[in-house]
Design a protein around this motif. Structure first.
Motif, PDB file in Angstrom:
ATOM      1  N   GLU A  36      30.327  13.309  45.802  1.00  0.00           N
ATOM      2  CA  GLU A  36      30.860  12.955  44.486  1.00  0.00           C
ATOM      3  C   GLU A  36      32.365  13.197  44.383  1.00  0.00           C
ATOM      4  OE1 GLU A  36      28.462  14.602  41.519  1.00  0.00           O
ATOM      5  OE2 GLU A  36      29.125  13.165  39.994  1.00  0.00           O
ATOM      6  N   GLY A  37      33.060  12.173  43.933  1.00  0.00           N
ATOM      7  CA  GLY A  37      34.477  12.341  43.644  1.00  0.00           C
ATOM      8  C   GLY A  37      35.385  12.310  44.855  1.00  0.00           C
ATOM      9  N   GLN A  38      34.852  11.978  46.038  1.00  0.00           N
ATOM     10  CA  GLN A  38      35.671  11.970  47.242  1.00  0.00           C
ATOM     11  C   GLN A  38      36.048  10.534  47.591  1.00  0.00           C
ATOM     12  OE1 GLN A  38      36.317  15.125  48.199  1.00  0.00           O
ATOM     13  NE2 GLN A  38      34.907  15.630  46.540  1.00  0.00           N
ATOM     14  N   ALA A  39      37.322  10.280  47.790  1.00  0.00           N
ATOM     15  CA  ALA A  39      37.761   8.922  48.114  1.00  0.00           C
ATOM     16  C   ALA A  39      38.465   8.843  49.459  1.00  0.00           C
ATOM     17  CB  ALA A  39      38.689   8.407  47.006  1.00  0.00           C
ATOM     18  N   THR A  40      38.539   9.947  50.155  1.00  0.00           N
ATOM     19  CA  THR A  40      39.256   9.945  51.430  1.00  0.00           C
ATOM     20  C   THR A  40      38.689  11.000  52.367  1.00  0.00           C
ATOM     21  OG1 THR A  40      41.403  10.328  52.499  1.00  0.00           O
ATOM     22  CG2 THR A  40      40.985  11.536  50.472  1.00  0.00           C
ATOM     23  N   MET A  84      30.173  21.950  43.400  1.00  0.00           N
ATOM     24  CA  MET A  84      29.563  21.798  44.724  1.00  0.00           C
ATOM     25  C   MET A  84      29.247  20.334  45.005  1.00  0.00           C
ATOM     26  SD  MET A  84      27.097  25.224  44.711  1.00  0.00           S
ATOM     27  CE  MET A  84      26.114  24.737  43.276  1.00  0.00           C
ATOM     28  N   PRO A  85      30.255  19.510  45.323  1.00  0.00           N
ATOM     29  CA  PRO A  85      30.011  18.070  45.496  1.00  0.00           C
ATOM     30  C   PRO A  85      29.052  17.737  46.640  1.00  0.00           C
ATOM     31  CG  PRO A  85      32.212  18.675  46.235  1.00  0.00           C
ATOM     32  CD  PRO A  85      31.656  19.874  45.525  1.00  0.00           C
ATOM     33  N   ALA A  86      28.921  18.662  47.627  1.00  0.00           N
ATOM     34  CA  ALA A  86      28.039  18.372  48.771  1.00  0.00           C
ATOM     35  C   ALA A  86      26.773  19.214  48.753  1.00  0.00           C
ATOM     36  CB  ALA A  86      28.788  18.601  50.077  1.00  0.00           C
ATOM     37  N   GLY A  87      26.481  19.887  47.642  1.00  0.00           N
ATOM     38  CA  GLY A  87      25.304  20.740  47.593  1.00  0.00           C
ATOM     39  C   GLY A  87      25.599  22.135  48.100  1.00  0.00           C
ATOM     40  N   TYR A  88      24.544  22.896  48.384  1.00  0.00           N
ATOM     41  CA  TYR A  88      24.758  24.258  48.883  1.00  0.00           C
ATOM     42  C   TYR A  88      23.707  24.624  49.910  1.00  0.00           C
ATOM     43  CZ  TYR A  88      21.256  25.835  45.324  1.00  0.00           C
ATOM     44  OH  TYR A  88      20.136  26.014  44.549  1.00  0.00           O
ATOM     45  N   LEU A  89      23.983  25.715  50.648  1.00  0.00           N
ATOM     46  CA  LEU A  89      23.040  26.230  51.642  1.00  0.00           C
ATOM     47  C   LEU A  89      22.532  27.605  51.207  1.00  0.00           C
ATOM     48  CD1 LEU A  89      24.710  24.155  53.411  1.00  0.00           C
ATOM     49  CD2 LEU A  89      24.141  25.602  55.348  1.00  0.00           C
ATOM     50  N   ILE A  90      21.305  27.910  51.608  1.00  0.00           N
ATOM     51  CA  ILE A  90      20.791  29.275  51.497  1.00  0.00           C
ATOM     52  C   ILE A  90      20.653  29.769  52.940  1.00  0.00           C
ATOM     53  CG2 ILE A  90      18.990  30.768  50.561  1.00  0.00           C
ATOM     54  CD1 ILE A  90      18.238  28.524  48.650  1.00  0.00           C
TER      55      ILE A  90
END
Lengths: 205, 205, 205, 205
Positions: free
Chosen positions: C130-134, C164-170
């Motif tokens: 989300e929100g990444q153009a480059t 967290m545009p790419a999610g998260y890890l546990i």
């Protein structure tokens, strides 16, 4: 009689088509790599046509060659490596199927190891190879240097015939395995590729 | 009554055929490796016939053995490792399925680590194993040295029975897992193989 | 009205079944790991039932929970991690799907790196988030320590919501990703897993 | 005439759908990555629509562009990288298919190697590339720095046109390959990806 009109031929061609799909599923026939053959009980040899993708074979991609590797039908073109198949059939009348594939493990291992052979030892899966009854053994898998002159390469392979229970490798190229029928050849291919994958992992530590 | 004519048997055989295809999809039954069994509620034990490819089983490749591992039908040949299955069934009446596979991770890890066990710690997926409710634990997975004398190998395994929530490994050979039914055994196999794959990756840094 | 009788529900359940099969194909839901959910336009939340294999879901394995994560139907048991799904839905009304999987790359990377986050930089595939153009950017993917007390884990995650545009890890556990619909969530999952696989490879040199 | 109503177009679209599924099977089109095109004999160019998953294409996801990369139908949106496809078609009238994918091997190799090219040498599979008749050669695969300004990136690629038998890489991004038809382009893609996978393995020792 047209060689493709009879049932024996059709079953041999089906064996090859099925084995090609299996090898493709495992990633062992990238691009147009690999070649597969079957010798019928009547002595005819069926082999993959040159240049097609071995994962998506049709029966028409299987052609007949004579024991010297020449196509029976004018215009057919067999794989450049046909002589390595016919060499095995000539050596041992019990061989009914020959498989040649290109895996990442076989390619990389044969290039990073300078030795003329890979020694496989201590694996339970060694028992899949001819004459092996225990893991407490080691098998020598020759690695021959690649050569575009296949007749010359065959003369390099020749002295080792009869002493290669797990097949052989061509450096930077791939593996050759065989068996009395296609299921046996496929089982040996899976066994050898599994062990090469293990060996490659062990190189990484 | 012919053991293969009834519905209970048929479902058990289907469980085995399906589990074999799944294991093949993951690359855990190369060549003719691996063996799979199910104990029916009436106590009969169904196990894979020796020598066939476990990824392409037919119901006819599933045979019945008695609790001592002897085929019920004359001429049937069970896997050489049948005793490791019957040992588990004899130990625990709640076990309904046993799976043995050969993965690259299990084979390589068991050969590069000299220890008599692999310790798995800190993984969420540990919870798939019996009696585990948290990742804040560690599980000991024994690694037994391979032996072609399966009766002798079974006596080495015996003292650990009841203390192996994640199954066990045979060095250079593969894993044994079990569960109350085939789904449970498969889930534990997937869990163990996943964690072994993680451990192998961690060895590479 | 029975929640499973209508078309909206059925489509949501199909989304979950299909996504589970896809995740299984990639090896991201071993054993009974992972959980998947969808929020319908009318606000209902569909989530996978606890304990089943996410690669072989039936529509009946999808149950309804309320916004606090309680099953709507007595006797249904939702995943232990349901609160991490409802936390995301409560935070952002635009989220329509949440996916949690366990991959070898996510598990290993989160365990070998001690840092509280993984930074992904320079990859073209960052543009899927989300929100990444480059590709000339870097994304911070938080790694939260695992905790069997999910309510407590949720309070640790809470301050990072919205960043967290790419999610998260546990750690030692897996990834959480989301999107406005299932296709978006799956695309982000594939993007994140691809980049984690790249990062793990880069650790090996 | 509507461009999607005729048989030539339909076959081209089918080529693209089939190639996308193949690339997905190999893990080369994660998320919405990758783009695929075909030039018909009549000169029309078919290319994947922007934003969809290339592993699950429908014929409607294939749109027509003109030789400058502009969609023929108002409202259609082609991939941002369309100009890299049309550049190849403009350069060589014999090119009938162009494929762009993102693999872990291409992404990682292009990021860990600082050089402006990867040199592939000694592999039998080099013979899959144009004009190669032996493994005793080496092929230079350029690695161009990534750029979100595709017109500018195309000018960087331009001087190398005609000298890239195995295609090229964009750093942290992926590969471009082409061929006279889709089968040829796919074979070269499989060949290049196989060799990049080999090279990545060789980096690990």
């Amino acid at each position: 009689m047209n060689s493709v009109a009879d049932r024996g031929w059709s079953l041999a061609a089906q064996d090859i088509v099925r084995a090609g799909a299996r090898m493709d599923q495992r990633g062992w026939v990238p691009a147009t790599a690999g070649n597969l053959s079957r010798r019928l009980e009547d002595g005819r040899i069926a082999i993959t046509r040159s240049g097609c993708h071995k994962g998506f074979l049709a029966q028409d991609d299987v052609i007949e060659i004579d024991p010297e590797g020449r196509p029976r039908v004018a215009g057919d073109r067999a794989s450049a490596e046909t002589l390595l198949h016919t060499q095995l059939y000539a050596h041992d009348p019990a061989i009914g199927a020959v498989l040649h594939g290109h895996s990442v493990a076989a390619t990389v291992l044969s290039m990073i190891l300078a030795e003329p052979a890979i020694r496989l030892a201590g694996y339970e899966l060694l028992k899949v190879f001819e004459g092996q009854a225990t893991h407490e053994t080691s098998i020598r898998v020759p690695v021959f240097d690649n050569d575009q002159d296949i007749a010359r390469l065959a003369t390099v392979v020749a002295p080792s015939l009869g002493t290669m229970p797990a097949g052989y490798l061509i450096r930077g190229h791939g593996v050759y395995v065989w068996g009395r029928d296609m299921d046996m050849a496929l089982a040996r291919l899976e066994g050898l590729e599994f062990l090469l994958a293990c060996e490659l992992e062990r190189q990484k530590r």
